[in-house]
Design a protein around this motif. Structure first.
Motif, PDB file in Angstrom:
ATOM      1  N   ILE A  20     -12.153 -10.737  -1.613  1.00 16.45           N
ATOM      2  CA  ILE A  20     -11.263 -11.578  -2.422  1.00 16.45           C
ATOM      3  C   ILE A  20     -10.532 -10.746  -3.469  1.00 16.45           C
ATOM      4  N   ALA A  21     -11.277  -9.873  -4.156  1.00 11.88           N
ATOM      5  CA  ALA A  21     -10.672  -9.049  -5.206  1.00 11.88           C
ATOM      6  C   ALA A  21      -9.606  -8.124  -4.626  1.00 11.88           C
ATOM      7  N   ALA A  22      -9.921  -7.498  -3.487  1.00  9.98           N
ATOM      8  CA  ALA A  22      -8.966  -6.584  -2.872  1.00  9.98           C
ATOM      9  C   ALA A  22      -7.718  -7.332  -2.413  1.00  9.98           C
ATOM     10  N   ARG A  23      -7.924  -8.495  -1.818  1.00 10.00           N
ATOM     11  CA  ARG A  23      -6.788  -9.261  -1.318  1.00 10.00           C
ATOM     12  C   ARG A  23      -5.879  -9.716  -2.460  1.00 10.00           C
ATOM     13  N   LEU A  24      -6.465 -10.238  -3.555  1.00 10.25           N
ATOM     14  CA  LEU A  24      -5.664 -10.707  -4.677  1.00 10.25           C
ATOM     15  C   LEU A  24      -4.850  -9.576  -5.295  1.00 10.25           C
ATOM     16  N   LEU A  25      -5.422  -8.381  -5.341  1.00  9.88           N
ATOM     17  CA  LEU A  25      -4.718  -7.234  -5.908  1.00  9.88           C
ATOM     18  C   LEU A  25      -3.630  -6.723  -4.963  1.00  9.88           C
ATOM     19  N   LEU A  26      -3.995  -6.521  -3.720  1.00  9.59           N
ATOM     20  CA  LEU A  26      -3.077  -5.856  -2.789  1.00  9.59           C
ATOM     21  C   LEU A  26      -1.927  -6.745  -2.336  1.00  9.59           C
ATOM     22  N   LYS A  27      -2.151  -8.079  -2.267  1.00 11.63           N
ATOM     23  CA  LYS A  27      -1.080  -8.943  -1.763  1.00 11.63           C
ATOM     24  C   LYS A  27       0.091  -9.017  -2.744  1.00 11.63           C
ATOM     25  N   GLN A  28      -0.134  -8.591  -3.995  1.00  6.51           N
ATOM     26  CA  GLN A  28       0.970  -8.531  -4.952  1.00  6.51           C
ATOM     27  C   GLN A  28       1.935  -7.385  -4.630  1.00  6.51           C
ATOM     28  N   HIS A  29       1.460  -6.419  -3.825  1.00  7.95           N
ATOM     29  CA  HIS A  29       2.239  -5.192  -3.618  1.00  7.95           C
ATOM     30  C   HIS A  29       2.632  -4.951  -2.164  1.00  7.95           C
ATOM     31  N   VAL A  33      -1.627  -8.251   4.131  1.00 10.95           N
ATOM     32  CA  VAL A  33      -2.977  -7.884   3.684  1.00 10.95           C
ATOM     33  C   VAL A  33      -3.965  -8.757   4.435  1.00 10.95           C
ATOM     34  N   LYS A  34      -4.825  -8.144   5.247  1.00 13.41           N
ATOM     35  CA  LYS A  34      -5.821  -8.859   6.034  1.00 13.41           C
ATOM     36  C   LYS A  34      -7.210  -8.394   5.611  1.00 13.41           C
ATOM     37  N   THR A  35      -8.188  -9.312   5.740  1.00 17.56           N
ATOM     38  CA  THR A  35      -9.568  -8.979   5.375  1.00 17.56           C
ATOM     39  C   THR A  35     -10.526  -9.481   6.455  1.00 17.56           C
ATOM     40  N   THR A  36     -11.664  -8.804   6.561  1.00 23.74           N
ATOM     41  CA  THR A  36     -12.733  -9.255   7.462  1.00 23.74           C
ATOM     42  C   THR A  36     -14.059  -8.684   6.977  1.00 23.74           C
ATOM     43  N   ASP A  37     -15.119  -9.455   7.208  1.00 30.77           N
ATOM     44  CA  ASP A  37     -16.456  -8.961   6.862  1.00 30.77           C
ATOM     45  C   ASP A  37     -17.194  -8.439   8.087  1.00 30.77           C
ATOM     46  N   ASN A  38     -16.512  -8.425   9.231  1.00 32.24           N
ATOM     47  CA  ASN A  38     -17.142  -7.998  10.480  1.00 32.24           C
ATOM     48  C   ASN A  38     -16.370  -6.818  11.069  1.00 32.24           C
ATOM     49  N   PRO A  39     -16.926  -5.624  11.083  1.00 36.84           N
ATOM     50  CA  PRO A  39     -16.198  -4.455  11.600  1.00 36.84           C
ATOM     51  C   PRO A  39     -15.859  -4.566  13.082  1.00 36.84           C
ATOM     52  N   PHE A  40     -16.541  -5.442  13.800  1.00 32.02           N
ATOM     53  CA  PHE A  40     -16.219  -5.620  15.222  1.00 32.02           C
ATOM     54  C   PHE A  40     -14.847  -6.303  15.408  1.00 32.02           C
ATOM     55  N   ASN A 116      -8.274  -0.669 -10.771  1.00 29.60           N
ATOM     56  CA  ASN A 116      -7.123  -1.164 -10.011  1.00 29.60           C
ATOM     57  C   ASN A 116      -6.040  -0.111  -9.826  1.00 29.60           C
ATOM     58  N   GLU A 117      -5.724   0.607 -10.915  1.00 31.11           N
ATOM     59  CA  GLU A 117      -4.682   1.639 -10.818  1.00 31.11           C
ATOM     60  C   GLU A 117      -5.087   2.742  -9.841  1.00 31.11           C
ATOM     61  N   GLN A 118      -6.384   3.083  -9.871  1.00 36.07           N
ATOM     62  CA  GLN A 118      -6.871   4.124  -8.964  1.00 36.07           C
ATOM     63  C   GLN A 118      -6.753   3.665  -7.512  1.00 36.07           C
ATOM     64  N   LEU A 119      -7.143   2.415  -7.254  1.00 41.81           N
ATOM     65  CA  LEU A 119      -7.074   1.889  -5.883  1.00 41.81           C
ATOM     66  C   LEU A 119      -5.623   1.805  -5.409  1.00 41.81           C
ATOM     67  N   LEU A 120      -4.745   1.277  -6.246  1.00 40.59           N
ATOM     68  CA  LEU A 120      -3.337   1.158  -5.856  1.00 40.59           C
ATOM     69  C   LEU A 120      -2.715   2.531  -5.605  1.00 40.59           C
ATOM     70  N   GLY A 121      -3.086   3.504  -6.412  1.00 38.10           N
ATOM     71  CA  GLY A 121      -2.574   4.857  -6.194  1.00 38.10           C
ATOM     72  C   GLY A 121      -3.039   5.434  -4.869  1.00 38.10           C
ATOM     73  N   ALA A 122      -4.338   5.207  -4.557  1.00 36.04           N
ATOM     74  CA  ALA A 122      -4.884   5.720  -3.296  1.00 36.04           C
ATOM     75  C   ALA A 122      -4.246   5.022  -2.099  1.00 36.04           C
TER      76      ALA A 122
END
Length: 467
Positions: A20-29, A33-40, A116-122
């Motif tokens: 949720i945190a990643a999606r809320l941050l990344l969808k602004q930029h 933006v897709k998310t899943t809790d299952n690597p399969f 957040n700034e570090q993640l967005l930069g990466a």
């Protein structure tokens, strides 16, 4: 807020709060933006959404801290699509783990919780890296595809595009004018009139001359391989797709695409081709990402496409699309004054090839000028080559050129059902082929069908008899 950046990112983590945190941050930029809790789910989501960057958790089992799961899925992602950039995440920051992750192919290593700034930069750096990898992959595929295309066919025309008659001077003038634009060009004319030579002349005179010209005979590809040849395919798209293949559209991007024998294209494939031309982009078979292409289209046919439209065999909208400029190549019988020029050109060419020194007598040249050449320039070239090979001494012996052909000329009033002065099967076969070509105005496909031959068998006979 600034506009969202193009790009598709996938976040994979077993912690719903992280997703949720990643999606809320990344969808602004970013747009996707897709998310899943299952690597399969990764493989299917990559295919469905054209994912370019993946934020991947390193541990999916409770209390796991080794990061081995992350390494496993990192390897799977790279195998699926090496152009995807992977950022690995873990709550257990460890320098050695970071080093191992990057050695294994990750672009960066992010410790949770992140700034957040570090993640967005990466992530921004990851998208830039992804673009670089995509461009490098495209250049690599183009190089491989061009090498394959050049292996399958010659790098250019074997002969020059020649003519001094008024009809050919008009053709040359039209080529000079049309070549300077990016207008689509349709070259028409009977079989053997030099349509491929004209296409190369157009490309050489164009502003794209420094870029490749890619050719494809539309009558020689099967229905099942049509999209693969034109648009490419991804590994595993079908049974024999053992690796990625770049299509002719993408290979020709920046240059010219020459589609020969276009009149043989079935209606369904005509619709597919039209869509690619209208959208100026293609999607490889089994792929999800559309690839923009910039081509100059040159088509050729010995069919009457307007008649084909009237008969329902060709799409009118496709005809409008491909013939912004139409160039008709005259048959050799309409420019007989070019025959001496062509005879001398091919005599010089083949004498050099076969290490011969030959001349042609005036009466022999007159005889060649008096022949109708139903197979046009192609027939003349094959005939001169055969004469060079079979001639004795230093004089070109044209008996091998007009020997069998003279029998055809000696009975002009006879039709397929009349009595002939010979029962030689090869002579009779030549007559039948010539008659069929004449009846169908040089259309090899229609003539072959009327004779009960495949296109391949027809071409072998045309080669055999120098037609």
């Amino acid at each position: 807020m600034s506009a969202k950046q193009p790009g598709a990112i996938l976040v994979v983590d077993d912690n719903p709060d992280i997703l949720i945190a990643a999606r809320l941050l990344l969808k602004q930029h970013y747009q996707v933006v897709k998310t899943t809790d299952n690597p399969f789910d990764i493989e299917d989501m990559v295919r469905a959404h054209g994912i370019e960057v993946i934020l991947l958790d390193m541990n999916f089992n409770r209390d796991a801290i080794s990061g081995q799961e992350g390494f496993y899925w990192l390897k799977k992602i790279i195998q699926q699509d090496p152009s995807i950039v992977v950022l690995l995440m873990t709550a257990y920051g460890d320098i050695q783990l970071a080093v191992d992750a990057i050695k294994a192919g990750a672009a960066d290593f992010i410790a949770k919780p992140w700034q957040n700034e570090q993640l967005l930069g990466a992530v921004a750096a990851a998208f830039a890296h992804a673009k670089d990898k995509q461009q490098l992959g495209k250049l690599t595929r183009q190089t491989q595809g061009l090498n394959q295309a050049l292996t399958e066919s010659s790098t250019g025309p074997a002969f020059d595009f020649l003519g001094q008659s008024a009809a050919m001077q008009q053709v040359f003038a039209t080529i000079d004018k049309a070549a300077q634009s990016d207008a689509n060009i349709l070259i028409t004319g009977e079989s053997g009139t030099g349509k491929e030579l004209a296409a190369h002349a157009i490309h050489r005179a164009s502003l794209r001359a420094a870029q490749p010209m890619i050719s494809l005979d539309m009558g020689a590809i099967s229905d099942t391989l049509f999209e693969s040849e034109l648009f490419g395919h991804k590994k595993g798209a079908f049974t024999d797709a053992k690796s990625d293949k770049i299509g002719r559209f993408e290979l020709a991007s920046g240059g010219s695409l020459f589609l020969d024998e276009l009149g043989n294209l079935p209606l369904q494939q005509q619709a597919t081709l039209l869509a690619a031309l209208q959208n100026r982009c293609v999607t490889p078979v089994g792929g999800t990402k559309a690839i923009e292409v910039d081509i100059r289209l040159i088509c050729a046919t010995n069919d009457n496409l307007q008649q084909a439209v009237n008969e329902g065999r060709f799409r009118q909208d496709l005809l409008y699309r491909i013939n912004t400029v139409e160039i008709r190549l005259p048959p050799l019988r309409e420019r007989s004054e070019d025959i001496p020029l062509l005879v001398n050109y091919y005599l010089t060419h083949f004498a050099h090839k076969y290490k011969r020194t030959l001349r042609i007598a005036e009466q022999d040249m007159a005889a060649l000028c008096g022949y109708a050449w139903p197979g046009n320039v192609r027939e003349l070239a094959h005939a001169i080559e055969r004469a060079v090979i079979l001639s004795d001494g230093d004089r070109l012996d044209i008996s091998s050129v007009l020997g069998a052909n003279s029998a055809v000329q000696s009975t002009p009033g006879k039709g397929p059902g009349d009595d002939y002065d010979t029962f030689d099967l090869e002579v009779l076969e030549q007559r039948a082929i010539r008659a069929a070509l004449k009846h169908y105005q040089g259309n090899v496909s229609h003539a072959a069908k009327a004779l009960g031959l495949t296109r391949g068998a027809m071409y072998r006979r045309l080669e055999k008899y120098g037609l």
